[in-house]
Design an enzyme around this catalytic site. Structure first.
Site, PDB file in Angstrom:
ATOM      1  N   ARG A   9       0.842  -1.201   0.000  1.00  4.59           N
ATOM      2  CA  ARG A   9       0.000   0.000   0.000  1.00  4.59           C
ATOM      3  C   ARG A   9       0.874   1.247   0.000  1.00  4.59           C
ATOM      4  O   ARG A   9       1.766   1.403   0.829  1.00  4.59           O
ATOM      5  CB  ARG A   9      -0.901  -0.007   1.233  1.00  4.59           C
ATOM      6  CG  ARG A   9      -1.682   1.291   1.477  1.00  4.59           C
ATOM      7  CD  ARG A   9      -2.569   1.137   2.697  1.00  4.59           C
ATOM      8  NE  ARG A   9      -3.240   2.370   3.084  1.00  4.59           N
ATOM      9  CZ  ARG A   9      -2.918   3.104   4.153  1.00  4.59           C
ATOM     10  NH1 ARG A   9      -1.911   2.731   4.934  1.00  4.59           N
ATOM     11  NH2 ARG A   9      -3.589   4.207   4.438  1.00  4.59           N
ATOM     12  N   ARG A  41      -9.851  18.664   8.669  1.00  2.09           N
ATOM     13  CA  ARG A  41      -8.873  18.844   9.740  1.00  2.09           C
ATOM     14  C   ARG A  41      -8.904  20.261  10.285  1.00  2.09           C
ATOM     15  O   ARG A  41      -9.360  21.198   9.615  1.00  2.09           O
ATOM     16  CB  ARG A  41      -7.450  18.546   9.225  1.00  2.09           C
ATOM     17  CG  ARG A  41      -7.273  17.163   8.621  1.00  2.09           C
ATOM     18  CD  ARG A  41      -5.856  16.978   8.082  1.00  2.09           C
ATOM     19  NE  ARG A  41      -5.717  15.723   7.364  1.00  2.09           N
ATOM     20  CZ  ARG A  41      -5.475  14.551   7.941  1.00  2.09           C
ATOM     21  NH1 ARG A  41      -5.351  14.495   9.261  1.00  2.09           N
ATOM     22  NH2 ARG A  41      -5.366  13.455   7.233  1.00  2.09           N
ATOM     23  N   LYS A  43     -13.212   2.458   0.721  1.00  2.00           N
ATOM     24  CA  LYS A  43     -12.873   2.440   2.142  1.00  2.00           C
ATOM     25  C   LYS A  43     -14.123   2.857   2.936  1.00  2.00           C
ATOM     26  O   LYS A  43     -14.572   3.994   2.816  1.00  2.00           O
ATOM     27  CB  LYS A  43     -11.701   3.380   2.423  1.00  2.00           C
ATOM     28  CG  LYS A  43     -10.404   2.942   1.751  1.00  2.00           C
ATOM     29  CD  LYS A  43      -9.325   4.011   1.852  1.00  2.00           C
ATOM     30  CE  LYS A  43      -8.902   4.250   3.284  1.00  2.00           C
ATOM     31  NZ  LYS A  43      -7.837   5.295   3.369  1.00  2.00           N
ATOM     32  N   THR A  88      -6.677  -1.191  10.102  1.00  2.12           N
ATOM     33  CA  THR A  88      -6.528  -0.217  11.182  1.00  2.12           C
ATOM     34  C   THR A  88      -6.153  -0.861  12.523  1.00  2.12           C
ATOM     35  O   THR A  88      -6.935  -1.635  13.094  1.00  2.12           O
ATOM     36  CB  THR A  88      -7.782   0.651  11.395  1.00  2.12           C
ATOM     37  OG1 THR A  88      -8.285   1.087  10.129  1.00  2.12           O
ATOM     38  CG2 THR A  88      -7.444   1.875  12.231  1.00  2.12           C
TER      39      THR A  88
END
Length: 477
Positions: free
Chosen positions: A34, A75, A224, A282
Site C-alpha cells: 500500500r 482537519r 474504504k 486499522t
C-alpha cells in the site's frame, strides 16, 4: 508458495522503503503493498512503486500495488505553539475564516464547510475521538463549542461528526492528480477514501479509466468504508466497487467503537455474498510499532478477521514507520496460519438456495463442490480475467486455488484474493500443452504427487475471457 490463504497488505514508508526490507517483507508473506497518498509527493510514490516491482522480481513472486487516496482533509489548522491542552468545560472556536495560528481559544480550519455541516447540539470528535466538543452555536464562519473531553490537540488533527453528516466530496483535486500518478506506474488497486455512495465510486472509476487510457490500464477499485453514511448504502457501494476496506479508524469515531466489531462481520459477509474482495484494516498490530511482539488482544483481532473470512488483513504505521516491519509481517502470517488451521468448511451449506445463471460461474461452483467431496489436493483455474478464481475464493475450501493466467495485470490483481495463488503462464491454444505445464508446476511446488487428484477449469476455445465452460478431474500419473 504462501503458507497462508489470507493475504497481507503492508503500507510502506520510511521504515520499509529500502530494497532489503521490502524484499524481506515480501518473503515473509506480503501480497499487496500500500502506498499512502496522504504522505509524500508524486515522485516518492513513483520511486516506491519501482522499488516494489524490483523487490518482487528478486523474490520471484508478483505482488499488487495499492494506491490509497487521501480524500478530503477534514482537519483543524495549525497552532502557534504546535499544540494546545484543552480542558473540559472550556470554550473553543473552530473558525473557517481564521488566518492566524491557533491558540487556547480557537483554531482555523482546513475544512471550510464545517460551519454549514453542523448545528447546535452536534458532537465533534477530534484526533481520532480523543477530544470531544459539543457545538453550542454557529455564527458566520465560526463554530462555537464546549470541550466535553479534553486533551492535547496539535496541528492538522482530523475532525469527525458523531453519526456522520459532513458534506465533503470523496474525491478532491489532489486525489484526481494522484490518480494520474498512480496510473503512470499502473497501480493494481486504487483505494477511495470516505465514499458515501455508489456515485463516488463511479466517478473514481471514470477518472481512473481516463488517466489509465494512455497506458492501457484499468485498476480495480477499493471503497474504504469509514463514514456512517456508507453503512446503509453498502450494497450499492459494493456493486460499484471491486473491493471494500473495513477502515475501522474513522468509522469507529463516527459510529462508536462498540458498533465496529459487528459491522466488521457484517461487511465481510456482505462482500463475500456479492463476490467482492474485503480487507480488514486499522491498528491490527499497533503495539508492534515499538514492540517486537504483538499483544494477545491484537493476535485475537487478526485471528477473528481471518475466521470471519476476510480476504486480507492490513498493516499501516506498523510497517510504514514502525521499528519492526519484517517481524510484524512474520507475526501476522503466523497468526493467519494458526487461525486457518481451525477454519470450518461447510461448503454444502454455503450452496443451499444459491442459483448461478452464468456458465462460467456455474463451472467454478461445480469445481468447488467436486474438489471438496473428492478431497482434491488443488483447484486449478485457467483464467484470463481472474473472475473464475475470484468466485472460487468466495467459499471456504481445503484445496488451494491455483489461477493460471497469461495476463500479468490479472496475476497481480489476484494477489489480493483469499486462498488464490496466481501464476503467469504462456498463452496456449492446445489444452494438452497447458495441462502438462500445470501439472509440472504443481509437482515442482510439492502440491501434488503421483496418484493425487486435482480439479481443473478452463474454456474451449482457450484464451477467451469469460469463456470458462469445462471442468476436468485430473489424476497425476
Amino acid at each position: 508458495m504462501l503458507r497462508h490463504a489470507t493475504k497481507i497488505v503492508a503500507t510502506i514508508g520510511p521504515a520499509s522503503s529500502s530494497p532489503e526490507i521490502l524484499e524481506a517483507m515480501i518473503r515473509e508473506g506480503v501480497s499487496v503493498v500500500r502506498l499512502n497518498f496522504s504522505h509524500g509527493v508524486a515522485q516518492d510514490h513513483v520511486e516506491r512503486a519501482r522499488l516494489v516491482r524490483e523487490a518482487a522480481a528478486r523474490v520471484g513472486r508478483e505482488v499488487a500495488i495499492m494506491a490509497d487516496l487521501q480524500g478530503p482533509k477534514i482537519r483543524v489548522g495549525k497552532f502557534a505553539e504546535g499544540r494546545v491542552q484543552l480542558e473540559p468545560g472550556a470554550s473553543f472556536v473552530l473558525d473557517a475564516s481564521r488566518t492566524e495560528a491557533g491558540d487556547l481559544l480557537g483554531v482555523g480550519l482546513d475544512y471550510k464547510e464545517l460551519p454549514r455541516d453542523v448545528r447546535p447540539g452536534d458532537t465533534l470528535l477530534l484526533n481520532d475521538g480523543l477530544i470531544t466538543l459539543r457545538v453550542d452555536r454557529v455564527q458566520g464562519e465560526a463554530v462555537h463549542t464546549t470541550v466535553l473531553l479534553g486533551g492535547e490537540l496539535s496541528n492538522n488533527k482530523g475532525i469527525n461528526k458523531q453519526g456522520g453528516g459532513l458534506s465533503a466530496a470523496a474525491l478532491t483535486a489532489k486525489d484526481m492528480e494522484d490518480i494520474r500518478t498512480a496510473m503512470s506506474f499502473q497501480a493494481d488497486y486504487v483505494a477511495v477514501s470516505f465514499p458515501k455512495s455508489a456515485s463516488d465510486m463511479e466517478m473514481a472509476r471514470h477518472l481512473c479509466h481516463m488517466a489509465g487510457a494512455e497506458h492501457g490500464h484499468r485498476p480495480f477499485l477499493i471503497a474504504k468504508i469509514e463514514r456512517a453514511e456508507a453503512i446503509p448504502r453498502l450494497p450499492e457501494i459494493l456493486q460499484a466497487s471491486d473491493a471494500i476496506m473495513v477502515a475501522r479508524g474513522d468509522l469507529a469515531v463516527e459510529v462508536g467503537n462498540a458498533a465496529v466489531p459487528a459491522l466488521q462481520k457484517h461487511m465481510i459477509r456482505l462482500a463475500r455474498e456479492h463476490d467482492k474482495v474485503v480487507i480488514t484494516a486499522t491498528q491490527m498490530m499497533e503495539s508492534m510499532i515499538v514492540n517486537p511482539v504483538p499483544t494477545r488482544a491484537e493476535v485475537s483481532d487478526v485471528a477473528n478477521a481471518v475466521l470471519d473470512g476476510t480476504d486480507a488483513v492490513m498493516l499501516s504505521a506498523e510497517t510504514a514507520a514502525g521499528r519492526f516491519p519484517v517481524e510484524t509481517v512474520r507475526e501476522m502470517a503466523n497468526i493467519c496460519i494458526a487461525a486457518e488451521a481451525h477454519d470450518k468448511f461447510e461448503l454444502d451449506a454455503d450452496f443451499t438456495g444459491k442459483t448461478f445463471s452464468r456458465i462460467d460461474q456455474s463451472i467454478a461452483m461445480a469445481a468447488l463442490f467436486t474438489a471438496h467431496h473428492m478431497n482434491a489436493k488443488a483447484l486449478v483455474a485457467l483464467t484470463e480475467s481472474g473472475s473464475t478464481a475470484l468466485w472460487m475464493s468466495r467459499y471456504r475450501v481445503r484445496s488451494p486455488i491455483y489461477a493460471m493466467t497469461s495476463r500479468q495485470t490479472s496475476q497481480r490483481r489476484m494477489a489480493l484474493f483469499r486462498n488464490v495463488h496466481a501464476l503467469l503462464t504462456q498463452t496456449h491454444t492446445e489444452r494438452e500443452t497447458v495441462l502438462r505445464e500445470v501439472e509440472a508446476h504443481l509437482l515442482h511446488q510439492g502440491v501434488v504427487q503421483q496418484g493425487d487428484t486435482y480439479v481443473l477449469t478452463c474454456g474451449e476455445p482457450m484464451g477467451t475471457p469469460g469463456g470458462t465452460n469445462m471442468l476436468q478431474v485430473c489424476r497425476v500419473q
